[in-house]
Design an enzyme around this catalytic site. Sequence first.
Site, PDB file in Angstrom:
ATOM      1  N   ASP A 151       0.824  -1.224   0.000  1.00 45.99           N
ATOM      2  CA  ASP A 151       0.000   0.000   0.000  1.00 45.99           C
ATOM      3  C   ASP A 151       0.852   1.267   0.000  1.00 45.99           C
ATOM      4  O   ASP A 151       0.429   2.313   0.493  1.00 45.99           O
ATOM      5  CB  ASP A 151      -0.951   0.032   1.210  1.00 45.99           C
ATOM      6  CG  ASP A 151      -1.784  -1.225   1.322  1.00 45.99           C
ATOM      7  OD1 ASP A 151      -2.434  -1.593   0.330  1.00 45.99           O
ATOM      8  OD2 ASP A 151      -1.775  -1.852   2.405  1.00 45.99           O
ATOM      9  N   LYS A 188       2.414   2.303  -5.121  1.00 49.26           N
ATOM     10  CA  LYS A 188       3.130   1.845  -6.319  1.00 49.26           C
ATOM     11  C   LYS A 188       2.354   2.133  -7.598  1.00 49.26           C
ATOM     12  O   LYS A 188       2.940   2.390  -8.643  1.00 49.26           O
ATOM     13  CB  LYS A 188       3.420   0.349  -6.202  1.00 49.26           C
ATOM     14  CG  LYS A 188       4.359  -0.016  -5.059  1.00 49.26           C
ATOM     15  CD  LYS A 188       4.637  -1.501  -4.995  1.00 49.26           C
ATOM     16  CE  LYS A 188       3.435  -2.313  -4.596  1.00 49.26           C
ATOM     17  NZ  LYS A 188       2.923  -2.019  -3.231  1.00 49.26           N
ATOM     18  N   GLN A 197       2.070  -5.963  -3.396  1.00 42.52           N
ATOM     19  CA  GLN A 197       2.336  -6.042  -1.963  1.00 42.52           C
ATOM     20  C   GLN A 197       3.644  -5.296  -1.624  1.00 42.52           C
ATOM     21  O   GLN A 197       3.966  -4.323  -2.274  1.00 42.52           O
ATOM     22  CB  GLN A 197       2.366  -7.497  -1.488  1.00 42.52           C
ATOM     23  CG  GLN A 197       1.003  -8.138  -1.353  1.00 42.52           C
ATOM     24  CD  GLN A 197       0.521  -8.766  -2.649  1.00 42.52           C
ATOM     25  OE1 GLN A 197       1.275  -9.375  -3.387  1.00 42.52           O
ATOM     26  NE2 GLN A 197      -0.751  -8.634  -2.922  1.00 42.52           N
ATOM     27  N   LYS A 221       0.463   4.692  -8.453  1.00 37.06           N
ATOM     28  CA  LYS A 221       0.710   6.051  -8.935  1.00 37.06           C
ATOM     29  C   LYS A 221       2.116   6.179  -9.506  1.00 37.06           C
ATOM     30  O   LYS A 221       2.323   6.802 -10.552  1.00 37.06           O
ATOM     31  CB  LYS A 221       0.522   7.067  -7.799  1.00 37.06           C
ATOM     32  CG  LYS A 221       0.886   8.481  -8.220  1.00 37.06           C
ATOM     33  CD  LYS A 221       0.747   9.498  -7.108  1.00 37.06           C
ATOM     34  CE  LYS A 221       1.200  10.872  -7.605  1.00 37.06           C
ATOM     35  NZ  LYS A 221       1.037  11.924  -6.598  1.00 37.06           N
ATOM     36  N   GLY A 265      -3.991  -3.874  -4.666  1.00 35.26           N
ATOM     37  CA  GLY A 265      -4.802  -2.806  -5.232  1.00 35.26           C
ATOM     38  C   GLY A 265      -3.943  -1.607  -5.556  1.00 35.26           C
ATOM     39  O   GLY A 265      -3.213  -1.101  -4.703  1.00 35.26           O
ATOM     40  N   HIS A 266      -3.971  -1.174  -6.807  1.00 32.64           N
ATOM     41  CA  HIS A 266      -3.232   0.010  -7.222  1.00 32.64           C
ATOM     42  C   HIS A 266      -4.233   1.094  -7.612  1.00 32.64           C
ATOM     43  O   HIS A 266      -5.107   0.866  -8.447  1.00 32.64           O
ATOM     44  CB  HIS A 266      -2.319  -0.301  -8.411  1.00 32.64           C
ATOM     45  CG  HIS A 266      -1.148  -1.157  -8.046  1.00 32.64           C
ATOM     46  ND1 HIS A 266      -0.305  -1.711  -8.979  1.00 32.64           N
ATOM     47  CD2 HIS A 266      -0.677  -1.544  -6.851  1.00 32.64           C
ATOM     48  CE1 HIS A 266       0.635  -2.420  -8.367  1.00 32.64           C
ATOM     49  NE2 HIS A 266       0.422  -2.327  -7.073  1.00 32.64           N
TER      50      HIS A 266
END
Length: 439
Positions: free
Chosen positions: A13, A16, A223, A18, A40-41
Amino acid sequence: MANVVVVGGQWGDEGKGKVVDLLCAAFAHVVRFNGGANAGHTVRFADRHFALHLIPSGILHPTCRCWVGPGVVVDPVEILAEKTALEQQGVGVASRLTLSPRAHLVLPGHRALDHAREQAKGHSRIGTTGRGIGPTYETRAARTGVRLGLARTPKRLRDAVAATTVELERLLSLYPGSPVPPPEAIEEAIEAALRLAPLVGDVSRPLFEAASAGEPILFEGAQGTFLDVDHGTYPFVTSSGCLAGYAAPACGLPAKLVHGVLGVFKAYTTRVGGGPFPTELSEALGEHVRRRGNEFGTTTGRPRRTGWFDAVAARAAVRWNGIEAMALTKLDVLDELDEVRVAVAYRLGGEELQEPPDDVTDVTAVEPIYESFPGWKTSTAGCSAFEELPSGAQAYVRGLEAMLGIPAVLVSTGPRREETILRAIEPLSRWCPPLTHPR
């Protein structure tokens, strides 16, 4: 042109998505090499917001070719929904995305087993996302899994799913009362996998040929370092390798093909789920940082635990990954604090440690030794040049650079593309041409 790996230097979190989005303009190919839909990006620019889970962030750039490697576990229902959502937002996917036939499928039974095990652990639960990632990697290692390539031959896919489902239901029977996935859920997964068949293709050879032709590749990690199955805070980790060294080999490429590693770190630290967290903040201060940073999981929506920057862990991440430069995100979240602290060492049983312990019980017991920086009490939001930052924020960034021994080549001062400081210094200037903020 260089091939570069982007990895998280903390517990995931870190932002990464962005960072990869900003770098994409300089790369012809973007590759996801590990994890599953538990990642989740989030990418924001102007008034648009994209939440990506399995499809690489490069999909938002029309010039990028995107790849999902063999080391990723693919939930066919989730990735199909993600593809559809992107296309509804005007993003072309089908012509620019290739999924490895060697990637393993996440089936409903994997999800059910994930939930059953977490429930059975009670207070000692790991805090997984419940997306079936761990059980899928287990069946892969046990050689009872289902690979995506079978979607090209429907009967073989159905036979393989049926066999794996029997094995998963046998494991589920060890947890009385755990619901077995209904046949319609299994059929939905099969149908989704069949619809993905046109996207299935070799990843290794095309990427090797692209690299040989001088087309730069960006490897997108999921991750973070301390969720790595070998080097993280085991057993409170994910089920795949998260380190930069896995990136090329996981895609069937020689390790020497990687020319640089960029580590992404938050200006503080967060963690989701269970496990030790040495620098975790007290309730009131932790909630302030959570609120300011909107620290809720992209995948689960769960509130993230928050803490001070942990330089002990970060130095280990730099060494383990071979990180040469950092992208520092969410600096603006700290704007209102009177004091900003950094853990520079641990104390355990009277001994001072410069390295994270390998045993989770010891990590839980350590006491951080802090260095304090005065807060800058001035907004950094939206700053796009390092010189625009207040002197206190500049001092903090330089302090982290000195502690980790690497430069901060990117500093994020807000969630959108435009709210970023790009510093054209080594090694970023060697890895790619001068970057501008893509719109």
